[in-house]
Design an enzyme around this catalytic site. Structure first.
Site, PDB file in Angstrom:
ATOM      1  N   GLU A   1       0.840  -1.122   0.258  1.00  0.00           N
ATOM      2  CA  GLU A   1       0.177  -0.070  -0.041  1.00  0.00           C
ATOM      3  C   GLU A   1       0.903   1.317   0.037  1.00  0.00           C
ATOM      4  O   GLU A   1       1.664   1.577   0.734  1.00  0.00           O
ATOM      5  CB  GLU A   1      -0.853   0.005   1.412  1.00  0.00           C
TER       6      GLU A   1
ATOM      7  N   LYS B   1      -7.383 -15.024  17.011  1.00  0.00           N
ATOM      8  CA  LYS B   1      -7.574 -14.486  15.506  1.00  0.00           C
ATOM      9  C   LYS B   1      -8.898 -14.040  15.160  1.00  0.00           C
ATOM     10  O   LYS B   1      -9.301 -14.033  13.882  1.00  0.00           O
ATOM     11  CB  LYS B   1      -6.958 -15.652  14.563  1.00  0.00           C
TER      12      LYS B   1
ATOM     13  N   ASP C   1       2.665 -14.006  13.105  1.00  0.00           N
ATOM     14  CA  ASP C   1       1.385 -14.764  12.320  1.00  0.00           C
ATOM     15  C   ASP C   1       0.392 -13.482  12.001  1.00  0.00           C
ATOM     16  O   ASP C   1      -0.177 -12.803  12.771  1.00  0.00           O
ATOM     17  CB  ASP C   1       0.742 -15.533  13.568  1.00  0.00           C
TER      18      ASP C   1
ATOM     19  N   HIS D   1      -2.141   9.979  -0.742  1.00  0.00           N
ATOM     20  CA  HIS D   1      -2.513   8.853  -1.510  1.00  0.00           C
ATOM     21  C   HIS D   1      -2.582   9.060  -3.108  1.00  0.00           C
ATOM     22  O   HIS D   1      -1.786   8.190  -3.804  1.00  0.00           O
ATOM     23  CB  HIS D   1      -3.778   8.010  -1.188  1.00  0.00           C
TER      24      HIS D   1
END
Length: 411
Positions: free
Chosen positions: A109, A240, A314, A405
């Site tokens: 990104e 998670k 992770d 951006h």
């Protein structure tokens, strides 16, 4: 009421042969093996599309180091390269993280690394962030069902007398983990046992799974109350998944970071004002509440996903790690006070993907590879999130968010 014939509506395609199940064998099925030897890798590539150049994923370095990946993946065919940038220096005055850190961030990104670099710059110029790890613990939550609540209560009465034996069983499975506490939740005829562990410098998901499984098997075989059914995890741990429980407790490592910035720093570095940033924080807190968000923050997920990917964490744990609270206030002296609280940082500096070549290199850049560094990494992660919150709030207040951006992503 007449039944709706979906095949006659414009919104749905007509059901035809292309949607009929097919049972013909796939003659290009990948070899079902967890090994990473070169012969097996070649067989997998032979089963893949010939239009793909395997050297893109199986480059020379990956081929030469293929054995290093055997504990991290199955059906191995190569590696994916993600661009890595550096944010910092990020100055941290932490309980465990002390000094100026160059933080590697892996992302696709545009504008992300630039934003964290800007936030790091203003924080370092102001003397650095304060950071404190205030709690830690990783949970696994087996569930047991009984005929009725009375039996569930009797089971709990027995289970709490077994704590010392549970500790011995858990410790027999790990050299580094330690059973810290057990909590009990009864829901009707079901009992959830919440086992909480200290996991040393490892993130610890596998560690707590193995330890709890040893306890689980003992309970199933030795319980004086007949267990109707039991499962190793009852989904109460929040593993998670974004969840509100850890907002008041911890899963992984809970860290708070804060900083006080002079008003002239806000205008010089962020091109806005203290009052605008405080108002923005108030309005977006309301928006977060209306959206049903867990906690209030601008974009912890950006910092954590980029840091986790770069440093062998992770990445799926971002789902739970990226909850928390950002607070921005104006002090009595007209300065800006900003703080972040992250109760769910799942980070480690040993085990998992931390010893793979690229990931270890990123931890080495931080100076946080190996034993004794996990608590410092957690404080770096929280301070990085604080840098990102300051930068993005400043960008919105100054009207620069879209401009940045457009400039960086479309150049």
């Amino acid at each position: 009421m007449p039944k709706l014939n979906l095949s006659q509506t414009a919104e749905y395609p007509i059901w035809d042969a292309q949607h009929t199940p097919r049972y013909a064998p796939d003659h290009k099925d990948l070899p079902p093996s967890a090994t990473t030897n070169l012969a097996m890798i070649e067989k997998r590539w032979q089963a893949l599309s010939s239009s793909v150049d395997k050297r893109i994923l199986l480059d020379t370095q990956t081929e030469q180091t293929h054995g290093l990946y055997k504990r991290n993946i199955e059906h191995f065919i190569g590696t994916v390269k993600v661009p890595v940038g550096i944010a910092g220096p990020l100055r941290i005055n932490g309980t465990h993280a002390q000094g100026d850190f160059r933080v590697p961030l892996a992302t696709t990104e545009a504008a992300l690394v630039a934003s964290y670099a800007r936030g790091s710059k203003i924080m370092t110029a102001a003397g650095g962030a304060n950071a404190m790890l205030i709690n830690e613990g990783v949970t696994r939550t087996p569930v047991f069902s009984f005929e009725n609540v009375s039996q569930a209560g009797q089971f709990v009465a027995w289970a709490v007398t077994q704590y010392e034996h549970f500790k011995q069983l858990a410790h027999s499975t790990t050299q580094h983990g330690q059973l810290k506490d057990i909590n009990v939740h009864i829901e009707g005829n079901r009992t959830y046992l919440v086992f909480e562990y200290l996991t040393g410098d490892a993130s610890g998901q596998n560690m707590v799974t193995f330890a709890t499984n040893a306890i689980f098997e003992y309970i199933v075989s030795q319980s004086p109350i007949v267990i109707c059914s039991a499962y190793l995890d009852g989904n109460l741990s929040g593993d998670k998944k974004a969840n509100s429980h850890t907002m008041r407790s911890v899963r992984g490592k809970k860290v708070v970071a804060d900083i006080t910035l002079p008003a002239d720093f806000i205008s010089r570095y962020l091109h806005t004002s203290v009052d605008e940033m405080v108002e923005f924080g108030q309005m977006t807190t309301t928006g977060a509440l209306m959206s049903g968000g867990i906690g209030v923050n601008a974009h912890y997920a950006n910092a954590l996903s980029a840091l986790y990917i770069a440093c062998g964490q992770d990445a799926a744990c971002v789902a739970e790690s990226a909850i928390g609270i950002t607070r921005i206030e104006k002090t009595a002296k007209g300065q800006l006070y900003a703080c972040v609280t992250l109760p769910n940082l799942m980070v480690g500096t040993v085990g998992g993907g931390t010893e793979l070549p690229s990931q270890k290199a990123c931890l080495d850049i931080l100076g946080l590879a190996g034993s004794g560094k996990a608590k410092a990494l957690a404080e770096v992660a929280a301070s990085l999130c604080l840098a990102g919150e300051l930068s993005i709030v400043g960008a919105f207040c100054a009207g620069h968010f879209s401009k940045a951006h457009r400039k960086l992503a479309r150049r």
